[in-house]
Design an enzyme around this catalytic site. Structure first.
Site, short mmCIF file in Angstrom:
data_model
loop_
_atom_site.label_atom_id
_atom_site.label_comp_id
_atom_site.label_asym_id
_atom_site.label_seq_id
_atom_site.Cartn_x
_atom_site.Cartn_y
_atom_site.Cartn_z
N CYS A 108 0.84 -1.20 0.00
CA CYS A 108 0.00 0.00 0.00
C CYS A 108 0.87 1.25 0.00
O CYS A 108 1.69 1.44 0.90
CB CYS A 108 -0.92 0.01 1.22
SG CYS A 108 -2.01 1.46 1.25
N HIS A 175 3.72 -6.29 -7.32
CA HIS A 175 3.16 -5.18 -8.09
C HIS A 175 4.34 -4.45 -8.71
O HIS A 175 5.19 -3.93 -7.99
CB HIS A 175 2.37 -4.25 -7.16
CG HIS A 175 1.62 -3.18 -7.88
ND1 HIS A 175 0.51 -2.56 -7.35
CD2 HIS A 175 1.80 -2.62 -9.10
CE1 HIS A 175 0.07 -1.65 -8.21
NE2 HIS A 175 0.83 -1.68 -9.28
N ASN A 210 -0.78 -3.42 -15.04
CA ASN A 210 -0.98 -3.39 -16.51
C ASN A 210 -1.99 -4.43 -16.99
O ASN A 210 -1.94 -4.86 -18.13
CB ASN A 210 0.33 -3.61 -17.28
CG ASN A 210 1.41 -2.63 -16.92
OD1 ASN A 210 1.15 -1.62 -16.28
ND2 ASN A 210 2.64 -2.92 -17.32
N ALA A 232 -6.89 -5.47 -10.29
CA ALA A 232 -7.67 -4.62 -9.39
C ALA A 232 -8.60 -3.74 -10.23
O ALA A 232 -9.77 -4.05 -10.39
CB ALA A 232 -6.75 -3.78 -8.52
#
Length: 484
Positions: A108, A175, A210, A232
């Site tokens: 995050c 990520h 992506n 997401a």
């Protein structure tokens, strides 16, 4: 039976999942997970849960996990944010019977994560992370997994991943963006980093970033060699992404709303999902956008969804042969499709003088600088500025508050003890005193209670001593009662 690890865990417990719905705060709730599973998702994560709150608050546990237990919602990974090994493990122990693994959020990048010291803001604290994962791997009956962001340097990212694997992480989601790449500054995720991690570790790896359609999923797996791909935003705009379909928006919206009737969730979650699903259509029908924002009931949201459907069907009926989608979209606006987030330059052009009403910029014109001195205000601050044009957000112009004599927090302006409310309450209770400034009336309530009790016995109410000691008052009562 010993818990499964690494490849065996992914293959048997997670059923070789390739298509994964990401943990999304207030967006990957049970109803949305079930919708996604119906349309190709093979593994889902819960929204990020705060370990400390989960540990201390039974209602938080019920609302975010226990009440959502559902046989169809498996395999499931519960994600926590935490920065304390003991707190993390104790929270995970309370959750492990309701899921197939526990995930530690190390990805995050938001300001709230910086303030709370969790997520991507722990990625430099390798000793702490090792202790957290080692303890979780030792104590939990389910595997521990991690979701990370990359460092700009590939070699450092690889060493980071290897450290987590050595500590006991059984599956890693990477990520492919740094913690600075967020919002309109996100840019393109680096699959090169993900590929390097996949080659360097012996545990399963999921890729994130992506992913807008099924062909992106297939290309990512081919280029990086990962075991699965997580989505997401792509999933939020098209829950049938993993099926390789682009259905009519109202089909997905109506199906989701039916699931919500069976598995209720906060109205804010439902509204947010419809804003994503209908994103392109709401650019056309601005009035319905406002109605969706204001509606207060699930039935009201259903009505707005029905009206959007009717508008689109009418538009389809009036379509001319050979007509093409507008605004450069790959499909007509009533079809589920990706939303390509504009970069800073494009967004600045979008939100110039001809932008939205009253000059309010769209969704977060630019991320605020970390020191809070950005010239471009956030959407919330712009709204405050509209309500009060004289309002300033310059930290140097903020009023300086006098501090509490006890703890250093701002004191109440009318507090008789020169304290903040918390400290004042403790002192007023201890001394049986009043503080009108904070609305604390311990002395007054005590006197009223005493007066009532004595009136029942026909005894005159004594005065409480000036120092507010209840024992003195009680002694006087007893003495007077004895004299009588």
């Amino acid at each position: 039976m010993p818990k499964l690890r690494g490849e065996a865990f992914w293959r048997e417990t997670l059923r070789s999942a390739h298509y994964v719905v990401a943990p999304m705060v207030d967006q990957s709730e049970l109803a949305w997970r079930l919708l996604s599973r119906r349309h190709g998702a093979q593994l889902c994560y819960t929204p990020m849960l705060h370990a400390q709150v989960f540990l201390r608050d039974a209602n938080y546990r019920r609302e975010n996990l226990y009440d959502e237990a559902c046989p169809e919602d498996r395999p499931l990974i519960v994600q926590f944010c935490a920065n304390d090994p003991e707190v993390f493990v104790q929270a995970a122990l309370l959750a492990q019977d309701y899921c197939d693994a526990i995930d530690l959020n190390l990805g995050c990048p938001q300001m709230i994560a910086k303030r709370g010291h969790y997520g991507a803001f722990l990625q430099e604290e390798w000793d702490l992370l090792q202790r957290m994962i080692l303890l979780a791997n030792e104590k939990l009956s389910v595997p521990i997994t991690c979701k990370i962001r990359v460092f700009p340097d590939i070699d450092k990212t690889v060493k980071y991943a290897q450290m987590l694997e050595k500590a006991g992480c059984q599956l890693l989601t990477v990520h492919g963006r740094t913690k600075e790449q967020k919002g309109p500054l996100a840019g393109v995720a680096s699959w090169e980093h993900i590929q390097a991690v996949r080659k360097a570790v012996n545990i399963p790896v999921f890729a994130n970033g992506n992913i807008q359609c099924l062909s992106d999923v297939e290309e990512c797996i081919r280029k990086t060699g990962v075991h699965g791909v997580m989505s997401a935003e792509g999933n939020l705009h098209n829950p049938a992404l993993f099926e390789g379909r682009n259905p009519l928006v109202w089909e997905m919206a109506e199906e989701y709303l039916e699931i919500v009737r069976k598995y209720p969730c906060p109205l804010s979650y439902v509204r947010a999902h419809l804003f994503k699903l209908w994103h392109h259509t709401l650019q056309v029908y601005q009035q319905l956008r406002e109605e969706l924002a204001k509606v207060k009931t699930l039935e009201g949201i259903v009505d707005v969804n029905r009206e959007l459907k009717l508008r689109c069907q009418e538009e389809i009926a009036n379509q001319k042969e050979g007509e093409k989608p507008k605004e450069g979209l790959p499909f007509f606006h009533w079809i589920c499709q990706p939303y390509i987030r504009p970069g800073p330059k494009e967004r600045c052009r979008e939100n110039g003088d001809s932008g939205t009403e009253k000059g309010v910029r769209g969704k977060r014109a630019l991320e605020e600088e970390e020191d809070g001195n950005s010239e471009l205000l956030s959407k919330n601050k712009q709204k405050k500025k509209l309500r009060n044009p004289n309002k300033s957000f310059d930290p140097s112009l903020k009023p300086k508050y006098a501090k509490c004599d006890q703890c250093g927090n701002p004191k109440g302006n009318k507090c008789v003890f020169n304290m903040c409310r918390g400290c004042c309450k403790k002192r007023a209770f201890k001394e049986v005193a009043d503080c009108p400034g904070h609305g604390l009336l311990f002395k007054t309530k005590y006197e009223k209670s005493l007066s009532w009790q004595l009136s029942q016995r026909g005894i005159q109410t004594p005065e409480i001593s000036q120092r507010g000691d209840p024992e003195v008052g009680e002694t006087a009562v007893l003495k007077e009662a004895g004299d009588s």
